[in-house]
Design a protein around this motif. Structure first.
Motif, short mmCIF file in Angstrom:
data_model
loop_
_atom_site.label_atom_id
_atom_site.label_comp_id
_atom_site.label_asym_id
_atom_site.label_seq_id
_atom_site.Cartn_x
_atom_site.Cartn_y
_atom_site.Cartn_z
N GLU A 20 0.87 -1.18 0.00
CA GLU A 20 0.00 0.00 0.00
C GLU A 20 0.89 1.21 0.00
O GLU A 20 1.63 1.46 0.95
CB GLU A 20 -0.91 -0.03 1.22
CG GLU A 20 -2.03 -1.01 1.00
CD GLU A 20 -3.14 -0.89 2.03
OE1 GLU A 20 -3.56 0.25 2.32
OE2 GLU A 20 -3.55 -1.96 2.52
N SER A 22 2.16 5.21 -0.30
CA SER A 22 1.83 6.60 0.05
C SER A 22 1.66 7.37 -1.26
O SER A 22 2.31 7.07 -2.25
CB SER A 22 2.99 7.20 0.87
OG SER A 22 3.07 8.58 0.64
N ASN A 26 7.77 6.90 -1.59
CA ASN A 26 7.86 5.52 -1.12
C ASN A 26 9.28 5.04 -1.37
O ASN A 26 9.77 5.11 -2.50
CB ASN A 26 6.90 4.63 -1.90
CG ASN A 26 5.45 5.04 -1.68
OD1 ASN A 26 4.80 4.60 -0.73
ND2 ASN A 26 4.94 5.91 -2.55
N LYS A 345 14.17 11.75 3.96
CA LYS A 345 12.95 11.14 4.48
C LYS A 345 12.16 12.15 5.32
O LYS A 345 12.52 12.46 6.44
CB LYS A 345 13.29 9.91 5.34
CG LYS A 345 13.83 8.77 4.49
CD LYS A 345 14.22 7.57 5.32
CE LYS A 345 15.55 7.75 6.03
NZ LYS A 345 16.70 7.89 5.14
N ASP A 348 6.21 12.09 5.61
CA ASP A 348 5.27 11.42 4.69
C ASP A 348 5.87 10.21 4.00
O ASP A 348 5.17 9.49 3.32
CB ASP A 348 4.84 12.40 3.59
CG ASP A 348 4.02 13.52 4.17
OD1 ASP A 348 3.24 13.24 5.09
OD2 ASP A 348 4.17 14.66 3.70
N THR A 349 7.16 10.01 4.15
CA THR A 349 7.82 8.94 3.41
C THR A 349 7.45 7.57 3.97
O THR A 349 7.50 7.35 5.17
CB THR A 349 9.35 9.11 3.47
OG1 THR A 349 9.67 10.40 2.97
CG2 THR A 349 10.06 8.05 2.66
N LYS A 350 7.07 6.68 3.07
CA LYS A 350 6.75 5.33 3.50
C LYS A 350 7.90 4.41 3.11
O LYS A 350 8.39 4.45 1.98
CB LYS A 350 5.44 4.88 2.85
CG LYS A 350 4.87 3.67 3.52
CD LYS A 350 3.38 3.51 3.27
CE LYS A 350 2.95 2.19 3.94
NZ LYS A 350 1.61 1.79 3.62
#
Ligand SMILES: Nc1ncnc2c1ncn2[C@@H]1O[C@H](COP(=O)(O)OP(=O)(O)O)[C@@H](O)[C@H]1O
Ligand SMILES: [Mg+2]
Length: 360
Positions: A20, A22, A26, A345, A348-350
């Motif tokens: 899943e 972001s 990502n 990073k 918001d970084t996934k």
């Protein structure tokens, strides 16, 4: 546009996996040969209908399995899409979008748009012409399904012409009326391809120049260098151009003129970068061109493509990395890397840690 979810089953080294993403950054990290690029490859498949690196679909199916199943959910500002793909080891692949079967791969391309940037693209400047042609073709094909159709038509006729030329050469070099049939067909699709490429280069130039100037203050200029050196690129003019050179082509036993030999010339500060550019200038130019490709898609489609950055951070110096990070901050990007220290990073970084085909 952005990808919400990707599911893989029996694809490359994945037994079964689900991601899943972001809508922003990502980061897919892990050691070498764990399956990071495989994820980008799966996404790319939905955008371009074929892998960016596999020669045949067979390679994509997990060793020992008969088929692979992939699905991706994505959305643009207008609607959501759910796409499914099945790749059969000894058969064809089939794709559906929102449960509607897609008959032609050229139709698939207009849904999910991506720009892939891999270390190989640093060859955009100094590599062989086919790297640059692929750059043009992947941009145009995603925006205009008819462009891809012309290209496929062209390649079919080109293969036929090449076989004929080989035969004529072996048979003593006499001309054959069938040759003009192929030239006619090549002129027809070739005229459309040349016009599209000319227009594309003009548009991409503006964006790429601006970006290069922001990165390094250098002046970038990209020039379309067609194999058919004629201002007039109407079908008739191309047909005449080819006809006038039939004898030479028969002599060589292969097609010497046409869009299969087109190229781009890339100048930095008025000098041809392929020959005179420093490695830094060449890398900046490749980066500018790739980012300009994203701008081009945005301009035409009204949506930014998903950026797929495969292992390129280690190839860029800190200034270019920071510029890139700033540029992609508000867009969806999937970045692979062995070293997460190279990636900026924000909150918001996934992060996805990949080990041997599993997310750990
Ligand atoms: N069809 C396949 N079935 C199973 N494993 C595969 C298949 N194709 C590639 N692999 C495995 O995938 C791994 C490479 O994945 P890749 O995504 O390129 O790695 P990286 O993490 O370095 O980007 C290798 O271990 C390779 O053996
Ligand atoms: Mg890789």
């Amino acid at each position: 546009m952005y990808i919400k979810k990707l599911k893989l089953k029996g694809f490359r080294n994945y037994v079964e996996a689900e991601f899943e993403f972001s809508p922003l950054t990502n980061v897919i990290y892990g050691d070498n040969a764990q399956g990071k690029t495989n994820i980008l490859e799966a996404v790319y498949l939905f955008a371009q209908g074929r892998s960016h690196r596999a020669k045949s679909d067979r390679e994509l199916v997990r060793f020992g399995e008969d088929f692979a199943r992939l699905s991706v959910d994505f959305e643009d500002s207008k609607r959501s899409y759910s796409a499914n793909m099945q790749i059969v080891k000894n058969g064809r692949k089939s794709v559906s979008i929102n449960h509607v079967h897609i008959m032609k791969l050229s139709k698939l391309m207009s849904y999910l748009n991506v720009v892939m940037f891999s270390p190989e693209d640093l060859n955009l400047v100094k590599g062989s012409p086919n790297v640059r042609r692929r750059f043009i073709d992947s941009s145009l094909s995603q925006m205009y399904p008819l462009y891809l159709a012309s290209l496929m038509e062209y390649n079919k006729a080109l293969n036929q012409k090449n076989s004929l030329l080989k035969m004529l050469r072996a048979g003593g070099g006499r001309a054959d009326p069938t040759l003009s049939v192929w030239n006619e067909s090549l002129a027809q699709s070739g005229a459309k391809i040349m016009e599209a490429r000319r227009g594309f280069v003009k548009r991409i130039n503006k964006a790429a120049q601006k970006i290069q100037n922001e990165i390094s203050g250098e002046k970038l200029y990209i020039k379309y260098h067609p194999s058919i050196r004629s201002e007039d690129i109407s079908k008739d003019a191309i047909y005449e151009y080819l006809t006038a050179r039939e004898a030479r082509e028969i002599d060589m036993g292969s097609a010497l003129y046409g869009v299969q030999r087109d190229d781009l010339e890339i100048f930095v500060d008025e000098r041809e970068a392929r020959l005179f550019g420093s490695q830094g200038q060449q890398r900046t130019s490749a980066l500018s061109m790739k980012l300009a490709q994203a701008e081009y898609i945005k301009e035409i489609k009204g949506e930014y493509p998903v950026m797929l950055l495969d292992d390129i951070m280690s190839e860029l110096d800190i200034n270019r990395r920071m510029y890139l990070a700033e540029r992609i901050r508000d867009k969806q990007v999937l970045i692979t890397s062995t070293d997460t220290d190279l990636i900026d990073k924000s909150t918001d970084t996934k992060l996805f840690h990949i080990e041997n085909g599993t997310v750990i």
